[in-house]
Scaffold this motif. Structure first.
Motif, mmCIF file in Angstrom:
data_model
loop_
_atom_site.group_PDB
_atom_site.id
_atom_site.type_symbol
_atom_site.label_atom_id
_atom_site.label_comp_id
_atom_site.label_asym_id
_atom_site.label_seq_id
_atom_site.Cartn_x
_atom_site.Cartn_y
_atom_site.Cartn_z
ATOM 1 N N ILE A 55 0.866 -1.172 0.000
ATOM 2 C CA ILE A 55 0.000 0.000 0.000
ATOM 3 C C ILE A 55 0.901 1.220 0.000
ATOM 4 O O ILE A 55 1.735 1.373 0.893
ATOM 5 C CB ILE A 55 -0.925 0.026 1.230
ATOM 6 C CG1 ILE A 55 -1.885 -1.157 1.205
ATOM 7 C CG2 ILE A 55 -1.696 1.350 1.285
ATOM 8 C CD1 ILE A 55 -2.757 -1.261 2.441
ATOM 9 N N LYS A 56 0.726 2.069 -0.994
ATOM 10 C CA LYS A 56 1.499 3.313 -1.040
ATOM 11 C C LYS A 56 1.032 4.192 0.116
ATOM 12 O O LYS A 56 -0.161 4.311 0.362
ATOM 13 C CB LYS A 56 1.279 4.012 -2.381
ATOM 14 C CG LYS A 56 2.173 5.195 -2.585
ATOM 15 C CD LYS A 56 2.017 5.783 -3.963
ATOM 16 C CE LYS A 56 2.985 6.948 -4.099
ATOM 17 N NZ LYS A 56 3.097 7.412 -5.460
ATOM 18 N N ASP A 57 1.954 4.776 0.827
ATOM 19 C CA ASP A 57 1.652 5.633 1.983
ATOM 20 C C ASP A 57 0.858 4.879 3.052
ATOM 21 O O ASP A 57 -0.108 5.407 3.622
ATOM 22 C CB ASP A 57 0.889 6.894 1.552
ATOM 23 C CG ASP A 57 1.681 7.732 0.556
ATOM 24 O OD1 ASP A 57 2.918 7.792 0.700
ATOM 25 O OD2 ASP A 57 1.065 8.303 -0.353
ATOM 26 N N SER A 96 1.041 -4.488 4.988
ATOM 27 C CA SER A 96 0.872 -3.045 5.087
ATOM 28 C C SER A 96 -0.613 -2.736 5.225
ATOM 29 O O SER A 96 -1.458 -3.399 4.622
ATOM 30 C CB SER A 96 1.497 -2.320 3.887
ATOM 31 O OG SER A 96 1.042 -2.838 2.669
ATOM 32 N N LEU A 97 -0.907 -1.741 6.066
ATOM 33 C CA LEU A 97 -2.285 -1.412 6.401
ATOM 34 C C LEU A 97 -2.588 0.048 6.122
ATOM 35 O O LEU A 97 -1.743 0.915 6.312
ATOM 36 C CB LEU A 97 -2.555 -1.664 7.890
ATOM 37 C CG LEU A 97 -2.274 -3.056 8.431
ATOM 38 C CD1 LEU A 97 -2.472 -3.074 9.939
ATOM 39 C CD2 LEU A 97 -3.155 -4.090 7.759
ATOM 40 N N LYS A 98 -3.804 0.304 5.701
ATOM 41 C CA LYS A 98 -4.336 1.656 5.577
ATOM 42 C C LYS A 98 -5.457 1.760 6.589
ATOM 43 O O LYS A 98 -6.387 0.952 6.604
ATOM 44 C CB LYS A 98 -4.870 1.893 4.157
ATOM 45 C CG LYS A 98 -5.105 3.335 3.850
ATOM 46 C CD LYS A 98 -3.771 4.055 3.763
ATOM 47 C CE LYS A 98 -3.944 5.494 3.322
ATOM 48 N NZ LYS A 98 -2.696 6.229 3.433
ATOM 49 N N ASP A 156 -7.742 -1.020 4.328
ATOM 50 C CA ASP A 156 -7.119 -1.879 3.322
ATOM 51 C C ASP A 156 -5.947 -2.611 3.952
ATOM 52 O O ASP A 156 -5.317 -2.117 4.888
ATOM 53 C CB ASP A 156 -6.636 -1.051 2.131
ATOM 54 C CG ASP A 156 -6.356 -1.888 0.886
ATOM 55 O OD1 ASP A 156 -6.690 -3.102 0.874
ATOM 56 O OD2 ASP A 156 -5.806 -1.337 -0.088
ATOM 57 N N ALA A 157 -5.675 -3.793 3.449
ATOM 58 C CA ALA A 157 -4.549 -4.600 3.917
ATOM 59 C C ALA A 157 -3.953 -5.310 2.711
ATOM 60 O O ALA A 157 -4.679 -5.887 1.891
ATOM 61 C CB ALA A 157 -5.011 -5.618 4.952
ATOM 62 N N ARG A 158 -2.651 -5.253 2.593
ATOM 63 C CA ARG A 158 -1.916 -5.910 1.496
ATOM 64 C C ARG A 158 -0.747 -6.679 2.086
ATOM 65 O O ARG A 158 -0.231 -6.328 3.141
ATOM 66 C CB ARG A 158 -1.379 -4.878 0.507
ATOM 67 C CG ARG A 158 -2.421 -3.987 -0.097
ATOM 68 C CD ARG A 158 -3.039 -4.615 -1.285
ATOM 69 N NE ARG A 158 -4.183 -3.806 -1.707
ATOM 70 C CZ ARG A 158 -5.000 -4.180 -2.649
ATOM 71 N NH1 ARG A 158 -4.808 -5.330 -3.255
ATOM 72 N NH2 ARG A 158 -6.015 -3.437 -2.986
ATOM 73 N N THR A 162 -5.528 -11.046 5.419
ATOM 74 C CA THR A 162 -5.898 -9.725 4.912
ATOM 75 C C THR A 162 -7.404 -9.633 4.685
ATOM 76 O O THR A 162 -8.008 -8.591 4.932
ATOM 77 C CB THR A 162 -5.147 -9.364 3.615
ATOM 78 O OG1 THR A 162 -5.405 -10.348 2.613
ATOM 79 C CG2 THR A 162 -3.653 -9.234 3.853
ATOM 80 N N GLU A 163 -8.014 -10.701 4.228
ATOM 81 C CA GLU A 163 -9.465 -10.715 4.031
ATOM 82 C C GLU A 163 -10.198 -10.593 5.366
ATOM 83 O O GLU A 163 -11.207 -9.899 5.459
ATOM 84 C CB GLU A 163 -9.899 -11.999 3.323
ATOM 85 C CG GLU A 163 -9.478 -12.075 1.869
ATOM 86 C CD GLU A 163 -10.305 -11.172 0.973
ATOM 87 O OE1 GLU A 163 -11.472 -11.495 0.719
ATOM 88 O OE2 GLU A 163 -9.773 -10.119 0.562
ATOM 89 N N LEU A 164 -9.692 -11.260 6.383
ATOM 90 C CA LEU A 164 -10.361 -11.273 7.691
ATOM 91 C C LEU A 164 -10.262 -9.949 8.445
ATOM 92 O O LEU A 164 -11.165 -9.605 9.213
ATOM 93 C CB LEU A 164 -9.787 -12.394 8.561
ATOM 94 C CG LEU A 164 -10.144 -13.812 8.151
ATOM 95 C CD1 LEU A 164 -9.323 -14.823 8.944
ATOM 96 C CD2 LEU A 164 -11.637 -14.068 8.343
#
Length: 84
Positions: free
Chosen positions: A25-27, A46-48, A56-58, A75-77
């Protein structure tokens, strides 16, 4: 029946073959990395965060099929949950 199908259930195989939320995730508001020396798996997440919730989670995982699948499932959970 193949050996793989006896080791992993269909959900795990689906997340391994079709991982969700791969990448960065950028930033990002938060980044974590963990690795297990015993098996060599390394996972970066990485989390937003917005209004105290995970928007968001990647992930990026270098490792075995179960490590990739569990990263995808994680990440889905966590999407939509509070940071607590």
């Amino acid at each position: 029946m193949s050996e793989t199908s006896t080791l992993y259930n269909q959900t795990v195989m689906d997340h391994f073959l079709n991982p969700r939320n791969m990448g960065d995730i950028k930033d990002a508001d938060g980044i974590g990395e963990v690795g297990a020396a015993a098996c060599g798996d390394i996972m970066k997440i990485s989390l937003k965060i917005k209004d105290g919730r995970i928007e968001d989670a990647r992930f990026k995982t270098f490792g075995c099929g179960s490590a990739i699948a569990s990263s995808s499932m994680a990440t889905e959970l966590i999407k939509g949950r509070t940071i607590e």
